[in-house]
Write a protein that holds these residues in place. Structure first.
Motif, mmCIF file in Angstrom:
data_model
loop_
_atom_site.group_PDB
_atom_site.id
_atom_site.type_symbol
_atom_site.label_atom_id
_atom_site.label_comp_id
_atom_site.label_asym_id
_atom_site.label_seq_id
_atom_site.Cartn_x
_atom_site.Cartn_y
_atom_site.Cartn_z
ATOM 1 N N LEU A 142 -22.678 27.719 32.456
ATOM 2 C CA LEU A 142 -23.342 27.118 31.568
ATOM 3 C C LEU A 142 -24.684 27.451 31.405
ATOM 4 O O LEU A 142 -25.433 27.628 30.436
ATOM 5 N N LEU A 143 -25.274 26.620 32.340
ATOM 6 C CA LEU A 143 -26.185 26.674 32.748
ATOM 7 C C LEU A 143 -27.151 28.669 32.938
ATOM 8 O O LEU A 143 -28.326 28.312 32.488
ATOM 9 N N LEU A 144 -26.420 29.009 33.218
ATOM 10 C CA LEU A 144 -26.498 30.655 33.057
ATOM 11 C C LEU A 144 -27.134 31.111 31.690
ATOM 12 O O LEU A 144 -28.335 31.812 31.818
ATOM 13 N N ASP A 145 -26.023 30.648 30.978
ATOM 14 C CA ASP A 145 -26.246 30.937 29.330
ATOM 15 C C ASP A 145 -27.241 30.399 29.152
ATOM 16 O O ASP A 145 -28.229 31.304 28.295
ATOM 17 N N TYR A 146 -27.673 29.957 29.844
ATOM 18 C CA TYR A 146 -29.085 28.927 28.132
ATOM 19 C C TYR A 146 -29.991 29.330 29.250
ATOM 20 O O TYR A 146 -31.429 29.749 28.450
ATOM 21 N N PHE A 147 -30.108 29.837 30.283
ATOM 22 C CA PHE A 147 -31.408 30.821 31.369
ATOM 23 C C PHE A 147 -31.689 32.259 30.876
ATOM 24 O O PHE A 147 -32.726 32.262 30.149
#
Length: 257
Positions: A142-147
């Motif tokens: 999820l955080l990598l998608d945001y990044f």
């Protein structure tokens, strides 16, 4: 209670400082104290009877963002629980979630309130995954998608300033960092406050406090002045005043708790 401190892998190490995992299967009631550490974060919990933040008396949703914790708080949980906390370097809240970091100092942001948000799907995936490694991997993705979507909005120079402060344990003068970064100090302070929710000087003060807190907790000192001068405080009264502001008690009292 089992506690893990997981060092993030390289894929997220730019913006995630630590991954903390708390698990309890035995104690009927658990209280977890938290003090200012300079790092906002994302918290997921799976509990029998919910999770409450004190002294606010707030019962929290399954997943939420929290901002800078300046005043001491505690997490109260009854029964079995799993808690996963992703601690962020404090320059991502505005870029990733479009929020003003100052608005959630000593507060939180409910991710389920956002527009076009598929966070409920993520929550379901985590709840249906039994292994802790799987829960963490879903959150990392999820955080990598945001990044990938928001990286162009990140202020990487503020990230460098943050690292300078951390490496110096909060002792380096902000003016010296501004000179290293070839920035006017007012520009540095303005950008730092905008991206993190606190001033660079306040962040340095928190990092300095955390260094002294760690030394106190590990009993790595012979007398209190060892902590005072190792961590760059002017004198003992200055150290006690700062420590009490962040914990609510004196160092001597804290050491007896």
């Amino acid at each position: 209670m089992d506690i893990q401190n997981i060092i993030p892998d390289q894929s997220i190490a730019l913006f995630v400082k630590n991954i903390l995992v708390f698990e309890n299967k035995d104690t009927p009631e658990t209280v977890l104290p938290f003090f200012a550490d300079g790092y906002p974060g994302l918290l997921f919990h799976q509990t029998e009877n919910g999770l409450t933040i004190q002294p606010h008396g707030k019962k929290m949703p399954t997943i939420f963002l929290y901002g800078q914790t300046i005043k001491p708080i505690s997490i109260h949980v009854n029964g079995h629980f799993q808690i996963i906390i992703f601690q962020f370097y404090p320059f991502v809240l505005r870029a990733f979630w479009g929020i003003n970091p100052q608005d959630i100092n000593d507060s939180c942001h409910y991710l389920t309130n956002g527009p076009k948000n598929d966070i409920n799907k993520i929550i379901s995936e985590i709840l249906l995954t039994s292994a802790m490694e799987g829960k963490i991997r879903i959150t990392i993705n999820l955080l990598l998608d945001y990044f990938e979507q928001k990286r162009n909005k990140l202020d990487f120079q503020v990230r460098e300033v943050i690292q300078y402060i951390i490496d110096s344990r909060g002792i380096i003068p902000i003016k010296e960092i501004a000179e290293k970064e070839k920035l006017n100090i007012r520009t540095l302070e303005r950008r730092f406050l905008k991206e993190t929710g606190i001033s660079a000087k306040q962040f340095a003060k928190i990092v300095q406090f955390q260094s002294s807190l760690n030394q106190l907790e590990t009993k790595d000192f012979s007398k209190i002045n060892d902590i005072v001068y190792t961590n760059g405080y002017a004198d003992q009264s200055h150290f006690i005043r700062v420590f009490k502001a962040f914990t609510g008690v004196t160092p001597n009292t804290f050491g007896k708790i």
